[in-house]
Write an enzyme that holds these catalytic residues in place. Structure first.
Site, PDB file in Angstrom:
ATOM      1  N   LYS A 139       0.922  -1.050   0.160  1.00 47.95           N
ATOM      2  CA  LYS A 139      -0.028  -0.079  -0.077  1.00 47.95           C
ATOM      3  C   LYS A 139       0.733   1.234  -0.132  1.00 47.95           C
ATOM      4  CE  LYS A 139      -3.806  -2.052   2.720  1.00 47.95           C
ATOM      5  NZ  LYS A 139      -4.382  -1.698   3.852  1.00 47.95           N
ATOM      6  N   HIS A 142       0.777   6.162   3.454  1.00 47.83           N
ATOM      7  CA  HIS A 142      -0.264   7.103   3.501  1.00 47.83           C
ATOM      8  C   HIS A 142       0.149   7.986   4.584  1.00 47.83           C
ATOM      9  CE1 HIS A 142      -4.267   8.610   4.604  1.00 47.83           C
ATOM     10  NE2 HIS A 142      -4.574   8.165   3.440  1.00 47.83           N
ATOM     11  N   HIS A 145       0.578   7.325   8.221  1.00 51.15           N
ATOM     12  CA  HIS A 145       1.771   6.618   8.929  1.00 51.15           C
ATOM     13  C   HIS A 145       3.164   7.867   9.283  1.00 51.15           C
ATOM     14  CE1 HIS A 145       0.614   2.888   8.114  1.00 51.15           C
ATOM     15  NE2 HIS A 145       0.488   3.109   6.967  1.00 51.15           N
TER      16      HIS A 145
END
Length: 579
Positions: A139, A142, A145
């Protein structure tokens, strides 16, 4: 240095009250500075002495305070002692204040300023393992984080500066049911060519598409379960695809971490503990801690009365492990490998119950060291969008911070000529992100605001960097006039004294930060220092002053610059010399 004065006052109190002087060190605190106001330097709360049993806990506290104040005699170090509302105030010799703070800061050991304080003698040193950032493989990194990454980095920096051996660990979410979905989804929607061109974007698209499909397609859900079971059983085709996803993602993350000035000693992941997780299940069974629920899942009873009113699931009905099972295995493995004295997990507050259960199960298994494990929770960031307003990935946020900062710098009349304006804009933009995040308590949610964050005036990371760059410029313009001998009598105006009094608090601020692991104490200390420096810059000119005065003032500004840079580095901010 604050510890010199604290020790002298503690000796005085120890002699008067016939107690060991060390009993008074933690009770003495530097008085916060208020602009333009004369204040004492240290204060002692008499109620603290009553609580500690050093003074009788009965009787009129004000009378007790006045009696003790009159027994304490002034000397060449402590010039004035007064009593007020249950507090004794101590004012130290002004020339000695100048000398004891500025002399060590003018030498090589300036980087160690405040770190040799006796306040830290009560802190446990040893090995600290900090687990932070911990994004999910396949992923995009983002923006959510970002908080874990910068908070964990701050905690690791702080612990290291205080003398701990720090292990920085990134525990990747590289196992679990999401890989069942991704593996099954890639078989249907994936493209190796797109994976090479823009790996994380493509994996993200596949993940979104497969989840949407699974909402109304039972076959897709079953395909995901099958793929994850193949992974758990080490089937080569599934493992090979998973490894490809993992390697691509870690490579992409490295680039983001480099931009943030963050590094890790160890990249670990849930996948490292899948086999050990099965052993944990066997241990829980043999210790009689795991029971089988009506649904066929393996659960641990955590209810105080043993009535199954609060349970934690550690095994699915199909025999596969869960996130908490792998976390149990990871914690036991880390203790065995790294012999840590404390372990700190930095994740958002929604995981508070997970860590509460994790520590409870570890203790139930007989691992007493679980008492030295700690979860540092943080709130959510609201309203973090870029100009395009799309789903926010961290790279987009960093790009936007740099672009906006570069734009601001190009419009500012005070911007200096520099070799690498983009690099400077990047560092200042990241400082702005960090300071906006760190100003309040970590557990609270906060609203992201680009305009407020990037202001040069006010309490921002830009203001910190601007002050540091301005002090560096002052040093450059006056190179060669710094003096090794200091005349303290030249720095006795209230503006100078206020800066020095504020620097007395530096060790206390670091001590407070070490206790609760909150960066707000250090951020607010540095911002206050910047405001005091701005006043002094206006009122205490270096240029045009006679040489001895110019030298003394430059030493004051250089010392403030040194402490500002030290504090910024602990926060994870790279100070810039030009802006």
């Amino acid at each position: 240095m604050a510890c010199f004065f604290r020790r002298r006052i503690a000796e005085k109190l120890g002699r008067t009250l016939k107690q060991p002087e060390d009993a008074f060190i933690p009770a003495l605190s530097a008085v916060p500075v208020f602009k333009k106001q004369k204040t004492a330097d240290f204060k002692l709360s008499v109620s603290t002495l009553r609580t500690e049993g050093i003074l009788p806990s009965s009787g009129d506290i004000q009378l007790q305070t006045e009696n003790l104040a009159t027994q304490l005699k002034q000397d060449s170090v402590v010039e004035h002692i007064s009593a007020d509302c249950g507090v004794i105030n101590f004012t130290v010799n002004r020339k000695l204040l100048v000398q004891k703070i500025l002399e060590p800061l003018g030498k090589q050991e300036g980087e160690k300023f405040g770190l040799d304080s006796e306040l830290f003698s009560t802190l446990k040193r040893g090995t600290t393992l900090v687990e932070y950032s911990s994004p999910n493989i396949a992923k995009k990194f983002h923006a959510g984080h970002l908080r874990s990454t910068i908070i964990g980095n701050f905690i690791a920096n702080l612990k290291q500066s205080l003398g701990n051996n720090v292990i920085r660990m990134n525990y990747l979410g590289d196992w679990g049911m999401q890989f069942g979905f991704l593996g099954a989804g890639f078989g249907q929607f994936g493209c190796q060519e797109k994976l090479k061109q823009n790996p994380l974007q493509h994996l993200f698209e596949v993940y979104v598409r497969v989840n949407k499909e699974a909402e109304h397609n039972e076959d897709m859900k079953q395909a995901a379960r099958d793929f994850f079971r193949q992974l758990e059983q080490h089937e080569s085709q599934a493992v090979s695809l998973w490894q490809q996803f993992r390697e691509i993602t870690v490579k992409e993350y490295h680039h983001v971490y480099k931009r943030l000035g963050v590094h890790f000693d160890i990249y670990s992941g849930e996948s490292d503990h899948q086999d050990q997780a099965q052993k944990v299940v066997e241990q829980l069974q043999s210790q009689g801690l795991m029971k089988t629920s009506e649904k066929g899942t393996g659960v641990v009873d955590l209810s105080p009365d043993g009535d199954m009113s609060s349970v934690c699931t550690v095994l699915r009905s199909d025999g596969t492990t869960l996130y908490i099972t792998r976390d149990l295995a990871a914690a036991i493995d880390r203790k065995h490998k790294y012999h840590f004295d404390e372990m700190i997990y930095v994740t958002d507050k929604s995981q508070a119950n997970h860590f509460h259960q994790l520590f409870q199960i570890l203790l139930a298994m007989g691992h007493s060291w679980a008492d030295r494990c700690r979860h540092v929770p943080f709130g959510l960031v609201q309203g973090m969008k870029t100009r395009t307003g799309e789903v926010v990935f961290l790279e987009d946020v960093l790009d936007e911070a740099r672009a906006r900062m570069l734009d601001n710098m190009s419009q500012s009349k005070t911007t200096k000529e520099m070799d690498d304006p983009e690099g400077t804009a990047e560092k200042v933009g990241i400082s702005a992100l960090i300071v906006q995040d760190f100003k309040g308590p970590l557990h609270t949610d906060y609203k992201f605001d680009w305009d407020r964050m990037l202001q040069a005036q006010g309490d921002t990371g830009v203001f910190l960097q601007y002050t540091h760059a301005r002090l560096c410029s002052l040093k450059r313009r006056n190179e060669g006039i710094e003096s090794s001998t200091l005349d303290p009598s030249l720095l006795l105006e209230q503006t100078s004294i206020s800066i020095l009094q504020h620097l007395l608090r530096y060790d206390e601020v670091l001590y407070q930060s070490a206790q609760d692991l909150q960066p707000k104490h250090l951020v607010n200390f540095l911002l206050k220092l910047c405001h005091l420096v701005a006043s002094a810059h206006r009122e205490l000119p270096v240029k045009g002053s006679r040489q001895d005065l110019a030298k003394a003032r430059l030493q004051l500004f250089s010392s403030a610059c040194s402490v500002l840079a030290n504090g910024m580095r602990i926060l994870g901010i790279t100070p810039v010399d030009k802006m």
